[in-house]
Write a protein that holds these residues in place. Sequence first.
Motif: not given
Length: 331
Positions: A174-202
């Motif tokens: 339930x806690x994981x589902x709640x965390x995904x329901x609300x966008x939050x970038x506070x935990x983003x560090x190097x090595x945890x965002x690189x998949x977003x470059x795929x979105x830029x490629x698309x």
Amino acid sequence: MDAFSSSCVAFMFSKLLITTVLLLLCLVSISLGADSFSLLDLFHSQETGHVTQLLLDSRLPRTLAVLLSGVSLSVAGLIMQMLVRNRFAEPSTTGTMESAMLGMLIVVAVAPAASPFVKMAFACLVALAGSAVFILLLTRIPLRTTFLVPLIGLILGGIIHSISIFLAYRYGLVQSLYAWSIGDFSGVLRGRYELLWLGLALTAIAYLLANQYTVAGMGREFASNLGLNYGRLAFLGLLTVSAVSAVVMVTAGNIPFLGLIVPNIVHLVMGDNIKRTMPWVAMVGGSFALFSDVMGRLIIFPFEVPIGTVMGVLGSVILLALLHLRGHRLG
């Protein structure tokens, strides 16, 4: 000065303005945080090590993550609106985001040690299936009003989200589902965002197909009469929207309204030619995402309000303003 020259000057000024705003927001985002930070410290030998680590490990990855999410989600919303020919469609109003969330939940429940790429890939497949169900429903239900399309998407999203809640209670997520329901970038560090470059490629691929999406937005029959493979283009569009939704969900969670209001704002100013408007949608989307993130970090500084909450408030106000100004013309 004639009308053409005036329009060219206005266009160049607008482009310069949005580019300047985007760069300023990037600098503010990089400089903002609980730990004191200044780019000038990079030139002081005793502070270089700490500042460089903070910049490369935290501040820069977060800023890039917010920017890439804003760009890709805005373009994904634009593509979805053209495919279903409705200005109220976007990943969070068509069941796509909820489907991606369900895919994430299934992966975490079955294989909690799976890599982020595996989570993204499965979430993308489930999101693609959810988007396909939404398109299928639109072909089976008479659409007598513009507002029926997002209503169907919200109902579908609600059903999918209910399934996610059931599974979350069943497997203690339930806690994981709640965390995904609300966008939050506070935990983003190097090595945890690189998949977003795929979105830029698309997004770049979508720009190459922009003229075809413009034709597709005029309807299946019109596109087919011009020799366009509508089915293949629709599949590529849904795949792009699903993949973008999945990578954003894996990285930060659900960010509402972004793919809805940004394309509508640009549409009101520049029309429906995607080749012309897509770069503007990308820049405005990135700027709006950065602005919302900065606002969330400043409201109760040094604590944070999740970007999903800020985006929900700002997005609803802007959407109501657009509806008030233009009535039903958004449809």
